[in-house]
Design an enzyme around this catalytic site. Structure first.
Site, PDB file in Angstrom:
ATOM      1  N   GLY A 191       0.793  -1.213  -0.011  1.00 58.12           N
ATOM      2  CA  GLY A 191       0.174  -0.086  -0.026  1.00 58.12           C
ATOM      3  C   GLY A 191       0.902   1.249   0.020  1.00 58.12           C
ATOM      4  CB  SER A 205       0.507  -6.052  -2.946  1.00 56.91           C
ATOM      5  OG  SER A 205      -0.872  -5.283  -2.868  1.00 56.91           O
ATOM      6  NE  ARG A 206      -5.476  -7.285   1.217  1.00 63.00           N
ATOM      7  CZ  ARG A 206      -5.169  -7.202   2.593  1.00 63.00           C
ATOM      8  NH1 ARG A 206      -5.821  -8.156   3.257  1.00 63.00           N
ATOM      9  NH2 ARG A 206      -4.955  -6.208   3.087  1.00 63.00           N
ATOM     10  NE  ARG A 254      -2.041  -0.517  14.407  1.00 63.97           N
ATOM     11  CZ  ARG A 254      -1.685   0.797  14.052  1.00 63.97           C
ATOM     12  NH1 ARG A 254      -0.620   0.827  13.622  1.00 63.97           N
ATOM     13  NH2 ARG A 254      -2.739   1.910  13.924  1.00 63.97           N
ATOM     14  CD  GLU A 310       2.006  -1.062  19.792  1.00 63.29           C
ATOM     15  OE1 GLU A 310       1.681   0.036  20.277  1.00 63.29           O
ATOM     16  OE2 GLU A 310       2.748  -1.687  18.901  1.00 63.29           O
ATOM     17  CG  HIS A 355       3.464   2.303  17.400  1.00 63.53           C
ATOM     18  ND1 HIS A 355       2.237   1.606  17.858  1.00 63.53           N
ATOM     19  CD2 HIS A 355       3.259   2.811  16.380  1.00 63.53           C
ATOM     20  CE1 HIS A 355       1.630   1.532  16.608  1.00 63.53           C
ATOM     21  NE2 HIS A 355       2.253   2.425  15.704  1.00 63.53           N
ATOM     22  N   GLY A 385       6.608   4.776  14.228  1.00 61.53           N
ATOM     23  CA  GLY A 385       6.709   4.870  12.883  1.00 61.53           C
ATOM     24  C   GLY A 385       5.946   6.301  12.484  1.00 61.53           C
TER      25      GLY A 385
HETATM   26  C1  DGY Z   1      -1.029   4.636  12.445  1.00 61.92           C
HETATM   27  O1  DGY Z   1      -1.205   6.025  12.249  1.00 61.92           O
HETATM   28  O2  DGY Z   1      -1.640   3.801  12.335  1.00 61.92           O
HETATM   29  C2  DGY Z   1       0.537   4.547  13.061  1.00 61.92           C
HETATM   30  O3  DGY Z   1       0.511   3.385  13.752  1.00 61.92           O
HETATM   31  C3  DGY Z   1       0.728   5.554  14.081  1.00 61.92           C
HETATM   32  O4  DGY Z   1       2.240   5.727  14.437  1.00 61.92           O
END
Ligand code: DGY
Length: 312
Positions: A147, A168-169, A229, A258, A276, A278
């Site tokens: 994605g 990928s799907r 996730r 988490e 976490h 990201g």
């Molecule tokens: C999200 O927006 O889903 C991210 O995991 C946040 O860091």
């Protein structure tokens, strides 16, 4: 109109012009969703909004989730009650792709181990065979999911001299051509890549998708990276694979429960663990606020959302 906003977002709220007809109440993370005539809620990804919470909010029109992932929201239950749901795509794509590369590099080059060595005062100086890692040039990056974020990770691969294979799907022909990526069956991505990076949203069909079977397909010299996730990876199976040296290492930004991280994972040297991070850049987190706030306002007024989501 009353709305609930996650209290942790107060710094962004303070910089935001609130329309005079909107009464914002801050909702601390430790407090349950209160009962009341709230028209909108802007929660963090750490707050579950399911049937029980929806039942306490009979006037709710919108859930403006402060995240691109929306597995914390029961979108089907919301829809059944006529509640719209939105997320925050695009604004965090680059931040998350950059973090993914940080994890790839940290895991391949054993940065966590090196840092721990230095910090505990155990480094005795340069040595020719100390903490040898895996070079990336000439290696294969395998994307499981392509994605927005997966594609952005793939775009950076040629800069490291890596070829890209992906599953990928949906086919991603334009991106595939740009990056020179090759589509493979999912199992073959696990089997052929030197670095496997997971980019699938958490949904019933992806829970535990990276389990003992997928890990057994990986090369013993390969690493696994997960920035999506935690629930997509079976943590027990991963611990077993890492402990037995069935794969070289793993870089994780996300966990199934988490902030709990299994003790056995924390004890392993060949895994890099991040909290976490990201989307944790100034730019991304402000962008997420902007999108979530806009859709909160639109939703309470019954206007079409900018970033509506539907149950997967
Ligand atoms: C999200 O927006 O889903 C991210 O995991 C946040 O860091």
């Amino acid at each position: 109109m009353r709305v609930l906003v996650a209290a942790a977002l107060e710094p962004f709220l303070r910089e935001t012009e609130v329309p005079p007809d909107l009464f914002v109440e801050l909702l601390p993370e430790e407090a349950p969703v209160p009962t009341g005539d709230y028209a909108g809620i802007l929660p963090l990804l750490t707050r579950r909004i399911g049937p029980a919470e929806l039942a306490r909010l009979p006037a709710l029109r919108v859930i403006a989730n402060y995240a691109v992932g929306f597995d914390n929201v029961d979108v089907g239950a919301a829809r059944a009650r006529g509640v719209a749901v939105s997320n925050t795509p695009d604004v965090l794509t680059e931040a998350t792709a950059e973090l993914t590369w940080a994890l790839i590099l940290a895991t391949a080059r054993r940065l966590g181990e090196g840092e721990r060595l230095v910090r505990r005062g155990a480094w005795t100086g340069w040595a020719p065979t100390q903490l040898l890692g895996m070079g990336l040039a000439g290696k294969v990056l395998g994307l499981v999911g392509a994605g927005r974020i997966g594609q952005e990770v793939g775009r950076r691969a040629p800069a490291f001299g890596m070829r890209v294979v992906y599953w990928s799907r949906a086919p991603r022909s334009a991106w595939e051509r740009d990056v020179g990526a090759r589509y493979l069956e999912r199992d073959r991505v696990f089997a052929e890549a030197d670095v496997v990076s997971i980019h699938l949203a958490l949904a019933p069909e992806t829970v535990g998708l990276v389990g003992a079977g997928a890990l057994a397909l990986m090369r013993p010299s390969a690493i696994l990276v997960n920035t999506t996730r935690g629930g997509v990876v079976d943590e027990d199976a991963l611990v077993a694979a890492l402990a037995a040296g069935r794969i070289r290492g793993a870089g994780l930004d996300v966990y199934a429960h988490e902030p709990q991280i299994p003790a056995r994972l924390r004890e392993l040297e060949n895994v890099v663990l991040l909290p976490h991070l990201g989307s944790a850049t100034e730019e991304a987190r402000r962008g997420m606020w902007r999108l979530a706030w806009q859709d909160l306002l639109r939703g309470v007024r019954g206007e079409p959302l900018l970033n509506p989501v539907s149950a997967s």
